[in-house]
Design a protein around this motif. Structure first.
Motif, PDB file in Angstrom:
ATOM      1  N   ILE A 162     -38.756  27.566  89.977  1.00 50.35           N
ATOM      2  CA  ILE A 162     -39.387  26.762  91.015  1.00 50.35           C
ATOM      3  C   ILE A 162     -39.856  27.681  92.132  1.00 50.35           C
ATOM      4  O   ILE A 162     -39.275  28.737  92.390  1.00 50.35           O
ATOM      5  CB  ILE A 162     -38.435  25.671  91.568  1.00 50.35           C
ATOM      6  N   TRP A 163     -40.933  27.277  92.779  1.00 44.22           N
ATOM      7  CA  TRP A 163     -41.576  28.062  93.841  1.00 44.22           C
ATOM      8  C   TRP A 163     -41.398  27.292  95.143  1.00 44.22           C
ATOM      9  O   TRP A 163     -41.643  26.087  95.202  1.00 44.22           O
ATOM     10  CB  TRP A 163     -43.043  28.224  93.482  1.00 44.22           C
ATOM     11  N   THR A 164     -40.913  27.997  96.162  1.00 40.64           N
ATOM     12  CA  THR A 164     -40.627  27.351  97.431  1.00 40.64           C
ATOM     13  C   THR A 164     -41.354  28.047  98.571  1.00 40.64           C
ATOM     14  O   THR A 164     -41.673  29.232  98.497  1.00 40.64           O
ATOM     15  CB  THR A 164     -39.120  27.389  97.738  1.00 40.64           C
ATOM     16  N   ASN A 165     -41.591  27.296  99.617  1.00 38.07           N
ATOM     17  CA  ASN A 165     -42.223  27.819 100.813  1.00 38.07           C
ATOM     18  C   ASN A 165     -41.318  27.460 101.986  1.00 38.07           C
ATOM     19  O   ASN A 165     -41.461  26.396 102.581  1.00 38.07           O
ATOM     20  CB  ASN A 165     -43.611  27.201 100.988  1.00 38.07           C
ATOM     21  N   PRO A 166     -40.339  28.329 102.310  1.00 39.08           N
ATOM     22  CA  PRO A 166     -39.393  27.971 103.366  1.00 39.08           C
ATOM     23  C   PRO A 166     -40.079  27.877 104.726  1.00 39.08           C
ATOM     24  O   PRO A 166     -40.961  28.671 105.048  1.00 39.08           O
ATOM     25  CB  PRO A 166     -38.376  29.121 103.341  1.00 39.08           C
ATOM     26  N   LEU A 167     -39.646  26.880 105.484  1.00 42.29           N
ATOM     27  CA  LEU A 167     -40.171  26.665 106.830  1.00 42.29           C
ATOM     28  C   LEU A 167     -39.062  26.940 107.833  1.00 42.29           C
ATOM     29  O   LEU A 167     -37.878  26.784 107.541  1.00 42.29           O
ATOM     30  CB  LEU A 167     -40.682  25.232 106.983  1.00 42.29           C
ATOM     31  N   TYR A 168     -39.463  27.313 109.034  1.00 44.22           N
ATOM     32  CA  TYR A 168     -38.492  27.603 110.077  1.00 44.22           C
ATOM     33  C   TYR A 168     -38.142  26.339 110.856  1.00 44.22           C
ATOM     34  O   TYR A 168     -38.987  25.453 111.038  1.00 44.22           O
ATOM     35  CB  TYR A 168     -39.043  28.662 111.035  1.00 44.22           C
ATOM     36  N   GLY A 169     -36.905  26.253 111.320  1.00 49.11           N
ATOM     37  CA  GLY A 169     -36.472  25.143 112.160  1.00 49.11           C
ATOM     38  C   GLY A 169     -35.149  25.479 112.821  1.00 49.11           C
ATOM     39  O   GLY A 169     -34.661  26.613 112.720  1.00 49.11           O
ATOM     40  N   ASP A 170     -34.560  24.490 113.489  1.00 53.36           N
ATOM     41  CA  ASP A 170     -33.276  24.732 114.142  1.00 53.36           C
ATOM     42  C   ASP A 170     -32.176  24.851 113.086  1.00 53.36           C
ATOM     43  O   ASP A 170     -32.419  24.729 111.882  1.00 53.36           O
ATOM     44  CB  ASP A 170     -32.972  23.641 115.176  1.00 53.36           C
ATOM     45  N   ASN A 171     -30.958  25.088 113.520  1.00 47.23           N
ATOM     46  CA  ASN A 171     -29.871  25.342 112.575  1.00 47.23           C
ATOM     47  C   ASN A 171     -29.619  24.171 111.633  1.00 47.23           C
ATOM     48  O   ASN A 171     -29.340  24.372 110.445  1.00 47.23           O
ATOM     49  CB  ASN A 171     -28.590  25.701 113.332  1.00 47.23           C
ATOM     50  N   ASP A 172     -29.718  22.941 112.152  1.00 46.43           N
ATOM     51  CA  ASP A 172     -29.532  21.773 111.288  1.00 46.43           C
ATOM     52  C   ASP A 172     -30.618  21.724 110.218  1.00 46.43           C
ATOM     53  O   ASP A 172     -30.351  21.422 109.052  1.00 46.43           O
ATOM     54  CB  ASP A 172     -29.543  20.486 112.110  1.00 46.43           C
ATOM     55  N   TYR A 173     -31.837  22.020 110.635  1.00 49.30           N
ATOM     56  CA  TYR A 173     -32.944  22.021 109.684  1.00 49.30           C
ATOM     57  C   TYR A 173     -32.724  23.087 108.611  1.00 49.30           C
ATOM     58  O   TYR A 173     -32.897  22.832 107.413  1.00 49.30           O
ATOM     59  CB  TYR A 173     -34.270  22.271 110.415  1.00 49.30           C
ATOM     60  N   LEU A 174     -32.348  24.297 109.031  1.00 51.28           N
ATOM     61  CA  LEU A 174     -32.141  25.385 108.071  1.00 51.28           C
ATOM     62  C   LEU A 174     -31.024  25.031 107.095  1.00 51.28           C
ATOM     63  O   LEU A 174     -31.100  25.373 105.908  1.00 51.28           O
ATOM     64  CB  LEU A 174     -31.834  26.688 108.799  1.00 51.28           C
ATOM     65  N   SER A 175     -29.994  24.328 107.560  1.00 48.58           N
ATOM     66  CA  SER A 175     -28.915  23.913 106.658  1.00 48.58           C
ATOM     67  C   SER A 175     -29.419  22.914 105.626  1.00 48.58           C
ATOM     68  O   SER A 175     -29.099  23.024 104.432  1.00 48.58           O
ATOM     69  CB  SER A 175     -27.764  23.299 107.456  1.00 48.58           C
ATOM     70  N   ARG A 176     -30.193  21.929 106.068  1.00 45.85           N
ATOM     71  CA  ARG A 176     -30.751  20.949 105.126  1.00 45.85           C
ATOM     72  C   ARG A 176     -31.660  21.634 104.102  1.00 45.85           C
ATOM     73  O   ARG A 176     -31.629  21.312 102.905  1.00 45.85           O
ATOM     74  CB  ARG A 176     -31.553  19.871 105.871  1.00 45.85           C
ATOM     75  N   GLU A 177     -32.480  22.546 104.595  1.00 42.65           N
ATOM     76  CA  GLU A 177     -33.392  23.268 103.708  1.00 42.65           C
ATOM     77  C   GLU A 177     -32.607  24.066 102.668  1.00 42.65           C
ATOM     78  O   GLU A 177     -32.918  24.033 101.476  1.00 42.65           O
ATOM     79  CB  GLU A 177     -34.276  24.186 104.558  1.00 42.65           C
ATOM     80  N   ALA A 178     -31.581  24.771 103.122  1.00 42.91           N
ATOM     81  CA  ALA A 178     -30.766  25.569 102.199  1.00 42.91           C
ATOM     82  C   ALA A 178     -30.098  24.685 101.152  1.00 42.91           C
ATOM     83  O   ALA A 178     -30.015  25.053  99.971  1.00 42.91           O
ATOM     84  CB  ALA A 178     -29.718  26.351 102.986  1.00 42.91           C
ATOM     85  N   GLU A 179     -29.636  23.510 101.570  1.00 41.59           N
ATOM     86  CA  GLU A 179     -28.966  22.605 100.639  1.00 41.59           C
ATOM     87  C   GLU A 179     -29.934  22.071  99.584  1.00 41.59           C
ATOM     88  O   GLU A 179     -29.594  21.982  98.399  1.00 41.59           O
ATOM     89  CB  GLU A 179     -28.303  21.476 101.421  1.00 41.59           C
ATOM     90  N   LEU A 180     -31.146  21.714 100.001  1.00 39.78           N
ATOM     91  CA  LEU A 180     -32.143  21.246  99.037  1.00 39.78           C
ATOM     92  C   LEU A 180     -32.507  22.360  98.062  1.00 39.78           C
ATOM     93  O   LEU A 180     -32.535  22.154  96.841  1.00 39.78           O
ATOM     94  CB  LEU A 180     -33.400  20.764  99.761  1.00 39.78           C
ATOM     95  N   TYR A 181     -32.783  23.549  98.591  1.00 40.10           N
ATOM     96  CA  TYR A 181     -33.175  24.662  97.725  1.00 40.10           C
ATOM     97  C   TYR A 181     -32.043  25.048  96.777  1.00 40.10           C
ATOM     98  O   TYR A 181     -32.283  25.404  95.619  1.00 40.10           O
ATOM     99  CB  TYR A 181     -33.588  25.866  98.563  1.00 40.10           C
TER     100      TYR A 181
END
Length: 200
Positions: free
Chosen positions: A39-58
């Motif tokens: 899978i190909w992902t394009n990580p986006l920047y955000g606050d710590n809560d956002y980065l945690s959600r992003e990491a969990e999805l990925y």
């Protein structure tokens, strides 16, 4: 992109990923035909809560896929340039805690100034493959020149951040390049003992 599945953006497409189950089904479909799936992902920047959600999805997607490609972009609509120190490390540390076995491929813009804006010392330790984007049409330069520049950057990162301990060099070449240009690139890669490439 970010902490959202692709079916949010590609509404109506049967193949747009919308769940871990969809990732697993696509992987099984490919592997039944002898193909490796990623899978190909394009990580986006955000606050710590956002980065945690992003990491969990990925992490959930990567555990189902086995391979994940991180297309990090130093532009504001993507990850962005010069984000606060530690942001990428927080994202990747959380991801790795949840997906320790996933194969990670890092696909940044390799031009020296753009690469520096991403803070490679924060991304590189979490990756197994360095696959710099040699394919960008806006480089307006011969493929071989960008390829050699990407290789020089790879060697610099090895010396500076321990990249040699975790990453192999497998650049992403342009599928729309001329056959002559691609042949030249493959000849050069062979002399550099590069074992594989991606093509986009």
């Amino acid at each position: 992109d970010g902490d959202r599945w692709m079916n949010v953006f590609d509404v109506g497409s049967a193949d747009a990923l919308g769940s871990v189950e969809k990732v697993a089904a696509q992987r099984a479909h490919c592997e039944s035909r002898g193909l490796r799936y990623a899978i190909w992902t394009n990580p986006l920047y955000g606050d710590n809560d956002y980065l945690s959600r992003e990491a969990e999805l990925y992490a959930a997607a990567a555990n189902a896929a086995g391979v994940i490609v991180w297309d990090t972009e130093p532009y504001d609509q993507f990850w962005g340039p010069n984000r606060p120190r530690g942001a990428a490390t927080r994202l990747m540390s959380r991801f790795r805690a949840l997906a320790p076995q996933a194969l990670c491929v890092w696909q940044p813009d390799p031009r020296p100034a753009r690469l520096a804006e991403l803070r490679p010392e924060e991304w590189a330790p979490f990756m197994q493959v360095y696959s710099p984007q040699v394919y960008w049409s806006d480089f307006q330069r011969p493929v071989i020149d960008v390829l050699q520049e990407a290789w020089d950057g790879y060697l610099r990162m090895q010396a500076q951040s321990g990249l040699a301990l975790t990453c192999e060099f497998a650049p992403t070449l342009p599928g729309n390049a001329s056959p002559t240009s691609l042949a030249e690139s493959f000849r050069w890669l062979n002399t550099a003992t590069v074992m594989g490439v991606m093509v986009w």
